[in-house]
Write an enzyme that holds these catalytic residues in place. Sequence first.
Site, PDB file in Angstrom:
ATOM      1  N   SER A   1       1.349   5.485  -7.584  1.00  0.00           N
ATOM      2  CA  SER A   1       0.131   6.297  -7.567  1.00  0.00           C
ATOM      3  C   SER A   1      -0.664   6.076  -8.863  1.00  0.00           C
ATOM      4  O   SER A   1      -1.052   4.943  -9.159  1.00  0.00           O
ATOM      5  CB  SER A   1       0.489   7.763  -7.339  1.00  0.00           C
ATOM      6  OG  SER A   1      -0.655   8.534  -7.063  1.00  0.00           O
TER       7      SER A   1
ATOM      8  N   ASP B   1      -2.069   6.784   4.131  1.00  0.00           N
ATOM      9  CA  ASP B   1      -2.512   7.195   2.798  1.00  0.00           C
ATOM     10  C   ASP B   1      -4.027   7.010   2.698  1.00  0.00           C
ATOM     11  O   ASP B   1      -4.541   5.946   3.041  1.00  0.00           O
ATOM     12  CB  ASP B   1      -1.809   6.312   1.760  1.00  0.00           C
ATOM     13  CG  ASP B   1      -2.103   6.696   0.322  1.00  0.00           C
ATOM     14  OD1 ASP B   1      -2.977   7.552   0.079  1.00  0.00           O
ATOM     15  OD2 ASP B   1      -1.448   6.124  -0.564  1.00  0.00           O
TER      16      ASP B   1
ATOM     17  N   HIS C   1       0.956   9.081   1.381  1.00  0.00           N
ATOM     18  CA  HIS C   1       1.027   8.847  -0.055  1.00  0.00           C
ATOM     19  C   HIS C   1       2.337   9.434  -0.601  1.00  0.00           C
ATOM     20  O   HIS C   1       2.840  10.434  -0.104  1.00  0.00           O
ATOM     21  CB  HIS C   1      -0.163   9.505  -0.744  1.00  0.00           C
ATOM     22  CG  HIS C   1      -0.357   9.092  -2.159  1.00  0.00           C
ATOM     23  ND1 HIS C   1      -0.872   7.864  -2.511  1.00  0.00           N
ATOM     24  CD2 HIS C   1      -0.102   9.742  -3.317  1.00  0.00           C
ATOM     25  CE1 HIS C   1      -0.933   7.779  -3.823  1.00  0.00           C
ATOM     26  NE2 HIS C   1      -0.469   8.903  -4.345  1.00  0.00           N
TER      27      HIS C   1
END
Length: 306
Positions: free
Chosen positions: A153, A251, A281
């Site tokens: 991320s 995501d 995600h």
Amino acid sequence: MPLHPAIAQALASLPAPPPGPLNPAAMRAGEESQVPPLADRLPLHSVADLTAETAVGDVPVRVYTPVEADSYGVLVYFHGGAFFLGSLETHDHVARSLAKETGLKVVSVGYRLAPEHAFPAGLEDCYAVVRWAADNGESLGWDGTTLAIAGDSSGGTFAAAVAGLAHDDGFDRITHQVLFYPSLDLDFDVDRYPSLRENAVGYGLETAGLKPFNAFYLDGGADPADPRVSPIKRADLTGLPKALVITGELDPMRDEGELYGRRLKDAGVDATVSRYDGAGHGFVQHFAWIPEFHRAYAETRDFLAR
């Protein structure tokens, strides 16, 4: 395909977020409260908390040694958390799994967080620790070959940005970059990528949450047009380290990661893009206990062995 049923069940069990603005201190405390005790964590040969003395100051790091050996390749890992969450503790399980699966010595970086520390403090810490690892190879037992960087991320943002900074500085020791569902474009215009609309609601991270979650970083001077902030804005990707970009089908940030992988390939970089179906995600951090998603560690191992 639909969201993996185990993920869907977990998301359905989550309480509604509290009303009002995001509270970093409360959210950090909530994350830390979920960290399992040491006795329940994946065992390794050794895990040591150290201080990396770098050009930008002292940076806490945690060094994971998978097995006893004479020397190791090294992987420097940057945790995710929208630049204001995450820690050595909350992502300890990710670093342990990376060490176990890859056989590399993993150096996890406890970089400075927003909003207390404005841009580019966290990025500077990450890059400085990579340089520290190379400079202190003898004490780390580095074999002088693999020096990889990885992040999930926002940690993937830092990994991509560090690769660019190193290239620009003529520091050519980084051999691989691994980006787990990276945030590579902090311009959150919903029309920029189809996945921002296709995956906007119902899969965990939601498109409407991207701006408020990243506001702590952006309000501290991180300009989305700056390639250090949005690595996809970098005009020339030639000469960057070989890359593995792992994305989740569901995501919102899927498309920017996949576009970055294609741009790397077009620039002549050895780049692999791997999409995980049924995943939203954060699946490496939160759902790697599911065999289909734990495979990301094996894929990382195979990529780093190339």
